[in-house]
Structure formats: C-alpha cells, structure tokens
Motif scaffolding. Structure first.
Motif, PDB file in Angstrom:
ATOM      1  N   ALA A 167     -43.550  12.448 -83.781  1.00  0.00           N
ATOM      2  CA  ALA A 167     -43.435  11.382 -82.782  1.00  0.00           C
ATOM      3  C   ALA A 167     -42.019  11.312 -82.228  1.00  0.00           C
ATOM      4  O   ALA A 167     -41.811  11.043 -81.045  1.00  0.00           O
ATOM      5  N   LYS A 168     -41.036  11.572 -83.064  1.00  0.00           N
ATOM      6  CA  LYS A 168     -39.658  11.594 -82.586  1.00  0.00           C
ATOM      7  C   LYS A 168     -39.387  12.875 -81.808  1.00  0.00           C
ATOM      8  O   LYS A 168     -38.797  12.866 -80.741  1.00  0.00           O
TER       9      LYS A 168
ATOM     10  N   LYS B 262     -40.480  13.246 -78.071  1.00  0.00           N
ATOM     11  CA  LYS B 262     -39.700  12.513 -77.075  1.00  0.00           C
ATOM     12  C   LYS B 262     -38.488  13.341 -76.652  1.00  0.00           C
ATOM     13  O   LYS B 262     -38.147  13.418 -75.474  1.00  0.00           O
ATOM     14  N   GLU B 263     -37.858  13.960 -77.630  1.00  0.00           N
ATOM     15  CA  GLU B 263     -36.692  14.788 -77.319  1.00  0.00           C
ATOM     16  C   GLU B 263     -37.110  16.048 -76.582  1.00  0.00           C
ATOM     17  O   GLU B 263     -36.466  16.458 -75.623  1.00  0.00           O
TER      18      GLU B 263
ATOM     19  N   ARG C  34     -33.147  19.052 -90.322  1.00  0.00           N
ATOM     20  CA  ARG C  34     -32.778  18.187 -91.455  1.00  0.00           C
ATOM     21  C   ARG C  34     -33.968  17.374 -91.919  1.00  0.00           C
ATOM     22  O   ARG C  34     -34.223  17.231 -93.114  1.00  0.00           O
ATOM     23  N   MET C  35     -34.710  16.822 -90.965  1.00  0.00           N
ATOM     24  CA  MET C  35     -35.862  16.000 -91.347  1.00  0.00           C
ATOM     25  C   MET C  35     -36.919  16.835 -92.059  1.00  0.00           C
ATOM     26  O   MET C  35     -37.464  16.435 -93.094  1.00  0.00           O
TER      27      MET C  35
ATOM     28  N   LEU D 264     -28.147  20.095 -81.102  1.00  0.00           N
ATOM     29  CA  LEU D 264     -28.047  19.005 -82.067  1.00  0.00           C
ATOM     30  C   LEU D 264     -29.410  18.391 -82.359  1.00  0.00           C
ATOM     31  O   LEU D 264     -29.740  18.073 -83.509  1.00  0.00           O
ATOM     32  N   ASP D 265     -30.229  18.236 -81.331  1.00  0.00           N
ATOM     33  CA  ASP D 265     -31.584  17.717 -81.533  1.00  0.00           C
ATOM     34  C   ASP D 265     -32.335  18.613 -82.518  1.00  0.00           C
ATOM     35  O   ASP D 265     -33.027  18.140 -83.417  1.00  0.00           O
TER      36      ASP D 265
ATOM     37  N   ALA E 262     -44.593  11.235 -88.231  1.00  0.00           N
ATOM     38  CA  ALA E 262     -43.415  10.484 -87.773  1.00  0.00           C
ATOM     39  C   ALA E 262     -42.376  11.415 -87.165  1.00  0.00           C
ATOM     40  O   ALA E 262     -41.782  11.122 -86.125  1.00  0.00           O
TER      41      ALA E 262
ATOM     42  N   ASN F  32     -26.095  19.657 -76.918  1.00  0.00           N
ATOM     43  CA  ASN F  32     -26.880  18.476 -77.251  1.00  0.00           C
ATOM     44  C   ASN F  32     -28.290  18.854 -77.677  1.00  0.00           C
ATOM     45  O   ASN F  32     -28.843  18.283 -78.628  1.00  0.00           O
ATOM     46  N   VAL F  33     -28.875  19.824 -76.973  1.00  0.00           N
ATOM     47  CA  VAL F  33     -30.210  20.292 -77.357  1.00  0.00           C
ATOM     48  C   VAL F  33     -30.134  20.901 -78.758  1.00  0.00           C
ATOM     49  O   VAL F  33     -31.001  20.676 -79.604  1.00  0.00           O
TER      50      VAL F  33
ATOM     51  N   HIS G  41     -36.009  18.227 -73.168  1.00  0.00           N
ATOM     52  CA  HIS G  41     -35.678  19.651 -73.198  1.00  0.00           C
ATOM     53  C   HIS G  41     -36.498  20.388 -72.138  1.00  0.00           C
ATOM     54  O   HIS G  41     -35.981  21.251 -71.426  1.00  0.00           O
TER      55      HIS G  41
ATOM     56  N   GLY H 112     -31.037  18.269 -86.097  1.00  0.00           N
ATOM     57  CA  GLY H 112     -31.539  17.021 -86.671  1.00  0.00           C
ATOM     58  C   GLY H 112     -32.983  17.160 -87.114  1.00  0.00           C
ATOM     59  O   GLY H 112     -33.388  16.661 -88.178  1.00  0.00           O
ATOM     60  N   ARG H 113     -33.759  17.863 -86.304  1.00  0.00           N
ATOM     61  CA  ARG H 113     -35.163  18.100 -86.639  1.00  0.00           C
ATOM     62  C   ARG H 113     -35.263  18.902 -87.929  1.00  0.00           C
ATOM     63  O   ARG H 113     -36.079  18.619 -88.812  1.00  0.00           O
TER      64      ARG H 113
END
Lengths: 254, 162
Positions: free
Chosen positions: A130-131, A134-135, A55-56, A48-49, A127, A45-46, A139, A52-53
């Motif tokens: 900011a996301k 939180k993740e 990708r952004m 995956l976070d 932005a 799961n970590v 962690h 995703g980061r």
C-alpha cells in the motif's frame, strides 16, 4: 504457520527486498552524475524510495525467520548466488536512456504487482504494498514522461532510447515467471500471481512506446534466473562495492 | 506503587511529544504530520506508536531517537517506540495547523484532492499566485517537489500529496 511455509515467506520477502535494494543501489550511482541538478535529485530520491522498500522487506523477512538476523545481515552478508533479484535490476545504468528505459519497464511492473500485493492475506506485505504503490505512481509518472520526451525527441535521443529498449526487452519475461515455492504462497493467498500481470504490462508498454514514436522491440529472446540465484556478471561487481565496508570491517556500526 | 491516572498521564505525554519536530521541516511536529499514531502508559512503561511517511525517509530515525530522548529527559526510562506500516501514512493526516505552518515556512502544503496528478491549485507560498510551474517531481527531500512561481519568479518546495 508451518516452518516450510515460513521459510518460503521469508525467501519471498528477501527476493522482493533484493529487487528493491539492487535497483536502489544502481540508481544511487547517478548521485553527482545526473545530467542536471534537478534530475540528479530525482534519481537519488527514487533510489531512496527503493532502499526504504528494501528495509521494510528485509526487516519483515528477518522477523519471519526469527533467527536473530537483521536487515543489515541480509543486505550485506550474502553473496551473489544468495541474491534473488530479477536480472533487470542489476544491469548497469548505461546512459540516461538505458536507465529510464529500465525504469519504465520496472515501474509499469511495480504498479501492477503492488496493486495485487496490497490484497495479500499477509498484513505486513499488504501494508508495504500500500505504501509502495503510492511512491511507484510518482516513479511511473516520471519515467513515462522521460520516455516520451526521449522517444519523441531529437534523432539522437530517439536512437539511444530505441537501442536501450532493444537491449533490455528480453529481461522482462523473468518478471512474470512463478517458482514452485511462490505458487504455494499464492495458493495461501499471500503471494501475487505474477504470470497474470504480463498481459497488462505488455499492453501498457506497447501503448507508451507507440506514443513515444518507438518501435516495439523484438521479443525473440529472453533471459532469466535471478530468482534462482543465477545472475549476470554485473551483480558481483555491484555487491563488491556495496558490501565492501561491512565485509572489510564486519559488525561495524555508524 | 503509584497508580497513575491513565488519561492524565497520556495527555502529559502527548504534550511532551508535541515538542518533537521533523528535523527537515522543524515547524512541523509529529502530531502535525500525523506520524504519531498512539501512546500508552502502563506501570511506568511508555509505548509510542509511529508510522513512517515515505519508505526511505531518513528523518524517521532521527524522530524515533528524539522521542526516546524527550521522554527520557522527562523521567520515562522504559520507552518502546514501535513502527506500524498499516494503515499507510497519507498526507491527508496532516493537520490544518500543520498545513498553515508549512505555508508560513515557505513550503506549499499538500492538496488532498490531487494525489498523483500535477495540480492547478498549488499556490506560491510567497505571493499566492497559482501560476506556478513544476520544475521537478523530486526536490530536496523525497516528500517534496520543486516548483517555480511564474509571477514572482521565486522557486518553492511543494509537499507532495501521498
């Protein structure tokens, strides 16, 4: 924005994406190898976070660049010397102690870094930050907990995690060294002054290590070069595995 | 060219999109999750704005495709789905209705007061006991943590506060 600043911004985003993707990939290697099921899920799961980061950051870099590249081109069609991640992210997972020791060092750094990046004059970077923060706070809660358990655990866990920090400690310095291009972005209010993060990072790490009954490792060696594309021997093998499909079947889509 | 009543038409679109659900948690719609940030309709072209939950959430791709499919089936062929990152999605945007649906589905809903801290206010969705134990910060998906009720002994997912 002038084209030089644009290319610095693009490179900045790619570097941040690289940090995320490479560490995300390393963590994904724990899939089905975790010490027990819940931990296997947690590690992935970590991972995956982080993916995703990446990708952004990559998507934004591609947008800034405006040459028609996408996130996939950036991730899969660059070789080692074009990758800009910190070396600590590409190191092999080792045992669970090494993985969590590395994770703690990165998590403490990320909390400091993203807190600052959230104030960037670039709204997209702010932005993303900011996301991300939180993740990262989840962690950090996890990695801090593990280091305390391993440090203040059995003789074996204590020995392994002490050894792990000894092997990793010198890789931290690179996280706090700014490049000239980055300095320019800092002056424009876009980038973070990473050198200013070191003091807090060190204080936080020392406090956690102490509470975990661990010794502070020797700081008489450092190793860097990631942001300049100079990597350890490990990155090549990682990319060979990660990029294999795209390199073997260029342009292939799911 | 038909001049559409802007308000009426977006109301229709909102209703259409209220059928799009989270593929992992099919009791929650886009609106329940607070993912749907805006809809506009201009000259037959629909623009939908959504915001991602977790950075790596794989369900977002499915939801985006579902939005396009749902609108296409209703005759809207010119659709753009746009993702905005700011303001950052927070579980605070989840509707009260959404929280109730989660509970009924067997997932403990997120508490807005306790982001970042394990909470003593999480209740077992089966028996409502607050004597619960955290098994893992990360569960079957990135957005959930795994708990076990100490009273009825059932494990359950908790939708994490973000």
């Amino acid at each position: 924005m002038d084209s030089q600043k644009k290319s610095h911004l693009r490179d900045y985003c790619i570097a941040l994406g690289d940090d995320s993707l490479i560490l995300g990939h390393r963590l994904s290697e724990w899939c089905r190898n975790g010490p027990f099921l819940e931990e296997d899920l947690a590690l992935t799961n970590v991972s995956l976070d982080y993916i995703g980061r990446a990708r952004m950051f990559y998507s934004y870099a591609a947008e800034v660049e405006g040459r028609g590249r996408g996130e996939d081109d950036i991730a899969f069609l660059r070789d080692c010397r074009e990758y800009r991640n910190f070396l600590i992210n590409e190191l092999p997972n080792g045992d669970f102690a090494v993985t969590m020791a590395r994770q703690l060092m990165v998590d403490v750094y990320d909390m400091g870094f993203f807190a600052e990046l959230a104030h960037s004059r670039d709204p997209t970077l702010a932005a993303i930050a900011a996301k991300a923060i939180k993740e990262s706070s989840y962690h950090l809660r996890r990695s801090e907990d593990w280091i305390k358990r391993l440090g203040d655990g059995t003789d074996e866990s204590h020995e392994r995690v002490q050894y792990a920090f000894g092997q990793l400690w010198g890789y931290a310095a690179e996280m706090f060294e700014m490049s000239a291009d980055e300095q320019q972005l800092l002056e424009a209010g876009i980038a973070v002054d990473r050198s200013a993060l070191e003091e807090n990072w060190t204080a936080t790490m020392h406090a956690i290590l102490k509470e975990s009954t661990l010794d502070i490792p020797d700081d008489n060696w450092t190793i860097g070069g990631g942001r300049e594309g100079q990597h350890t021997e490990h990155l090549g093998f990682l990319l060979a595995e990660m990029q294999f499909l795209q390199r073997a079947y260029p342009g292939l889509q799911w | 060219m038909v001049v559409a009543d802007h308000n009426t038409d977006t109301a229709q679109l909102f209703e259409l999109l209220s059928t799009v659900v989270d593929p992992e948690i099919p009791v929650l719609t886009l609106q329940d999750l607070g993912i749907l940030r805006g809809i506009s309709l201009n000259d037959g072209e629909v623009k939908v704005t959504i915001t991602p939950t977790y950075a790596g959430c794989p369900a977002m791709e499915t939801m985006r495709a579902d939005i396009e499919t749902t609108l296409a089936e209703a005759g809207y062929t010119r659709v753009t789905v746009r993702q905005v990152l700011s303001p950052a999605w927070t579980t605070d945007w989840m509707s009260e209705n959404g929280r109730e649906k989660l509970r009924a589905y067997g997932i403990a809903p997120p508490l807005s007061t306790a982001c970042g801290q394990p909470s003593s206010q999480i209740e077992c969705p089966q028996c409502n006991s607050s004597d619960v134990k955290l098994i893992s910060e990360f569960g079957s998906t990135a957005c959930k943590a795994l708990y076990q009720c100490q009273l009825c002994r059932e494990p359950f997912d908790y939708f994490k506060c973000l």
